[in-house]
Design a protein around this motif. Structure first.
Motif, mmCIF file in Angstrom:
data_model
loop_
_atom_site.group_PDB
_atom_site.id
_atom_site.type_symbol
_atom_site.label_atom_id
_atom_site.label_comp_id
_atom_site.label_asym_id
_atom_site.label_seq_id
_atom_site.Cartn_x
_atom_site.Cartn_y
_atom_site.Cartn_z
ATOM 1 N N CYS A 93 -4.121 -6.865 7.549
ATOM 2 C CA CYS A 93 -4.003 -7.626 6.304
ATOM 3 C C CYS A 93 -2.773 -7.173 5.518
ATOM 4 O O CYS A 93 -2.057 -7.998 4.960
ATOM 5 N N ARG A 94 -2.544 -5.876 5.481
ATOM 6 C CA ARG A 94 -1.416 -5.319 4.729
ATOM 7 C C ARG A 94 -0.081 -5.870 5.213
ATOM 8 O O ARG A 94 0.830 -6.135 4.418
ATOM 9 N N ILE A 95 0.063 -6.086 6.514
ATOM 10 C CA ILE A 95 1.328 -6.600 7.049
ATOM 11 C C ILE A 95 1.297 -8.111 7.259
ATOM 12 O O ILE A 95 2.208 -8.677 7.863
ATOM 13 N N ASN A 96 0.216 -8.744 6.772
ATOM 14 C CA ASN A 96 0.116 -10.209 6.795
ATOM 15 C C ASN A 96 0.126 -10.793 8.202
ATOM 16 O O ASN A 96 0.738 -11.833 8.454
ATOM 17 N N ARG A 97 -0.596 -10.160 9.114
ATOM 18 C CA ARG A 97 -0.658 -10.679 10.472
ATOM 19 C C ARG A 97 -1.444 -11.981 10.554
ATOM 20 O O ARG A 97 -1.218 -12.809 11.420
ATOM 21 N N LEU B 225 2.694 2.029 11.065
ATOM 22 C CA LEU B 225 2.615 0.991 10.039
ATOM 23 C C LEU B 225 2.123 1.590 8.720
ATOM 24 O O LEU B 225 1.452 2.617 8.704
ATOM 25 N N PRO B 226 2.454 0.949 7.587
ATOM 26 C CA PRO B 226 2.096 1.515 6.279
ATOM 27 C C PRO B 226 0.605 1.804 6.157
ATOM 28 O O PRO B 226 -0.233 0.985 6.541
ATOM 29 N N GLY B 227 0.296 2.974 5.653
ATOM 30 C CA GLY B 227 -1.089 3.360 5.433
ATOM 31 C C GLY B 227 -1.734 4.077 6.595
ATOM 32 O O GLY B 227 -2.842 4.621 6.456
ATOM 33 N N GLU B 228 -1.085 4.104 7.753
ATOM 34 C CA GLU B 228 -1.670 4.759 8.916
ATOM 35 C C GLU B 228 -1.106 6.166 9.078
ATOM 36 O O GLU B 228 0.091 6.408 8.855
ATOM 37 N N THR B 229 -1.963 7.095 9.466
ATOM 38 C CA THR B 229 -1.588 8.493 9.645
ATOM 39 C C THR B 229 -1.547 8.847 11.127
ATOM 40 O O THR B 229 -1.975 8.054 11.979
ATOM 41 N N GLY C 218 16.640 -7.667 5.304
ATOM 42 C CA GLY C 218 16.308 -9.049 4.994
ATOM 43 C C GLY C 218 14.864 -9.425 5.198
ATOM 44 O O GLY C 218 14.509 -10.585 5.039
ATOM 45 N N THR C 219 14.001 -8.458 5.542
ATOM 46 C CA THR C 219 12.589 -8.756 5.766
ATOM 47 C C THR C 219 11.770 -8.384 4.536
ATOM 48 O O THR C 219 12.202 -7.612 3.674
ATOM 49 N N ARG C 220 10.562 -8.925 4.475
ATOM 50 C CA ARG C 220 9.670 -8.603 3.363
ATOM 51 C C ARG C 220 9.340 -7.120 3.340
ATOM 52 O O ARG C 220 9.269 -6.497 2.264
ATOM 53 N N MET C 221 9.132 -6.525 4.514
ATOM 54 C CA MET C 221 8.779 -5.109 4.540
ATOM 55 C C MET C 221 9.925 -4.246 4.038
ATOM 56 O O MET C 221 9.702 -3.204 3.399
ATOM 57 N N ALA C 222 11.152 -4.656 4.292
ATOM 58 C CA ALA C 222 12.301 -3.913 3.763
ATOM 59 C C ALA C 222 12.296 -3.947 2.241
ATOM 60 O O ALA C 222 12.604 -2.938 1.579
ATOM 61 N N LEU C 223 11.947 -5.099 1.682
ATOM 62 C CA LEU C 223 11.840 -5.217 0.232
ATOM 63 C C LEU C 223 10.730 -4.319 -0.301
ATOM 64 O O LEU C 223 10.896 -3.616 -1.312
ATOM 65 N N GLU C 224 9.588 -4.307 0.370
ATOM 66 C CA GLU C 224 8.477 -3.466 -0.051
ATOM 67 C C GLU C 224 8.848 -1.987 0.042
ATOM 68 O O GLU C 224 8.430 -1.176 -0.801
ATOM 69 N N TYR C 225 9.621 -1.633 1.043
ATOM 70 C CA TYR C 225 10.068 -0.243 1.201
ATOM 71 C C TYR C 225 10.971 0.168 0.037
ATOM 72 O O TYR C 225 10.857 1.287 -0.486
ATOM 73 N N ARG C 226 11.858 -0.732 -0.375
ATOM 74 C CA ARG C 226 12.740 -0.411 -1.504
ATOM 75 C C ARG C 226 11.938 -0.260 -2.791
ATOM 76 O O ARG C 226 12.253 0.591 -3.633
ATOM 77 N N GLN C 227 10.895 -1.052 -2.933
ATOM 78 C CA GLN C 227 10.102 -1.019 -4.157
ATOM 79 C C GLN C 227 9.100 0.138 -4.174
ATOM 80 O O GLN C 227 8.857 0.737 -5.220
ATOM 81 N N HIS C 228 8.523 0.435 -2.997
ATOM 82 C CA HIS C 228 7.490 1.470 -2.924
ATOM 83 C C HIS C 228 7.691 2.334 -1.675
ATOM 84 O O HIS C 228 6.883 2.277 -0.738
ATOM 85 N N GLU D 71 7.095 5.295 -1.191
ATOM 86 C CA GLU D 71 6.012 6.249 -0.999
ATOM 87 C C GLU D 71 4.906 5.699 -0.105
ATOM 88 O O GLU D 71 4.073 6.464 0.409
ATOM 89 N N ASP D 72 4.888 4.377 0.109
ATOM 90 C CA ASP D 72 3.875 3.767 0.969
ATOM 91 C C ASP D 72 4.202 3.878 2.451
ATOM 92 O O ASP D 72 3.392 3.498 3.294
#
Length: 361
Positions: A211-215, A244-248, A277-287, A289-290
């Motif tokens: 869900c987090r990566i909008n699959r 992927l984000p949130g996984e350890t 240019g991807t959504r995840m790249a934008l999320e990385y710039r914004q957060h 720490e995730d």
């Protein structure tokens, strides 16, 4: 209410236009939309278009009683995926003036969709012919969702590829929520006459991550697709992304045991890569720490731990991927795939590690 709000938003804010824009979904939306709309018929319809998640889940959880708890749990997970998908459709498609990320694709030049399948294959064969003149080929339908379309159109494409000189089989990459039984019937028959492997993008066994990566699908959908395909006698492969984000480290390694219980023949894995240019790249710039971006030695240790927990007979096709340097944000290890594989093998020998060492049936 997320889903109701989406439709309310479209009717309220697009009524001045001649028609609602044609939205091309990669796959059909989750069938739970119908059930959700029936539930929401009893809810307050006067919602603002800012997607009030708190109110939506408060009302939905009124249905979470002891009698329906097991059904509700699965239903809620599927519903959440659908709601997130709708929300992002609204963000990306109903605001064309916004500076939204664009999809990035990087395939060999001979794999361009404006070229016919025959031409792509011929140019690909010419690319390799000087080095491997006696080679036979598998036509790999890799990019995009290669089982999405009308059955007759898909059959025409597959059979065009098989008719190319030197092509002895197919590998078909697709999504787990896009494999109808009618297509499996056809592929089962094809499998009797030629080599065939169907490869599913599983990506993670954790529904929260998906869900987090909008699959747009759950792990249950992936497991179901793998089992239905393998039950037809078709070789079945999977693809996962590690990190992927949130996984350890621990949660990633735990996935190896889950995947090992599926009737997979092959498995590909690679590290999370952030692409410009991807959504995840934008999320990385914004957060930032995730995200946990592995260093090369740390990722090698993760891969080895993962391999040790995998079923011994599972064929591993890939440990790492290498994106074009001009598109890659991170991690940039400066290694070719074969160099990485050599380092994995060397480290495994040092540790006395081998596939299946820690596998538990």
């Amino acid at each position: 209410m997320l889903i109701h709000t989406e439709f309310e938003y479209r009717s309220r804010y697009l009524k001045k236009t001649a028609a609602i824009p044609d939205i091309h979904y990669e796959t059909p939306l989750n069938s739970d939309i119908r059930a959700v709309l029936e539930l929401e018929a009893n809810f307050n319809s006067e919602m603002e278009p800012d997607l009030d998640e708190t109110y939506f889940w408060k009302k939905l959880n009124e249905y979470n009683d002891d009698e329906n708890r097991d059904h509700f749990s699965d239903f809620q997970e599927n519903l959440k995926c659908t709601a997130i998908t709708l929300r992002r459709i609204r963000e990306n498609w109903l605001h064309p003036e916004s500076n939204r990320p664009q999809k990035k694709h990087f395939n060999p030049d001979y794999c361009r969709t404006e070229k016919s399948i025959t031409r792509q294959l011929e140019e690909g064969k010419q690319f390799f012919a000087h080095k491997y003149p006696e080679m036979k080929y598998l036509a790999y339908f890799q990019a995009y969702t290669n089982t999405y379309g009308e059955l007759e159109d898909l059959k025409r494409k597959y059979e065009e590829a098989l008719s190319a000189d030197g092509v002895v089989g197919l590998v078909i990459g697709t999504r787990p929520d896009c494999m109808p039984d009618s297509l499996l019937d056809y592929l089962e028959e094809m499998n009797r006459h030629t080599f065939l492997l169907v490869e599913y993008g599983i990506e993670s066994t954790d529904d929260k991550t998906l869900c987090r990566i909008n699959r747009g699908h759950t792990f249950h959908a992936a497991a179901d697709a793998v089992e239905r395909t393998a039950s037809r006698g078709i070789l079945t492969g999977g693809h996962v992304i590690l990190g992927l984000p949130g996984e350890t480290h621990e949660s990633i390694v735990a996935q190896a045991g889950v995947l090992s219980r599926l009737p997979l023949t092959t498995l590909k894995m690679h590290q999370l890569q952030l692409i410009r240019g991807t959504r995840m790249a934008l999320e990385y710039r914004q957060h930032p720490e995730d995200f946990h971006l592995f260093g090369v030695d740390e990722y090698i240790d993760l891969v080895i731990d993962y391999i040790e927990h995998l079923r011994p007979d599972l064929v591993l096709e890939r440990f790492v991927s290498q994106s074009p340097k001009e598109l890659l944000i991170a991690p940039d290890w400066g290694l070719k795939n074969y160099e990485f594989n050599h380092r994995v093998q060397k480290r495994m020998k040092e540790l006395g590690a081998y596939q299946g060492k820690k596998y538990e049936m």
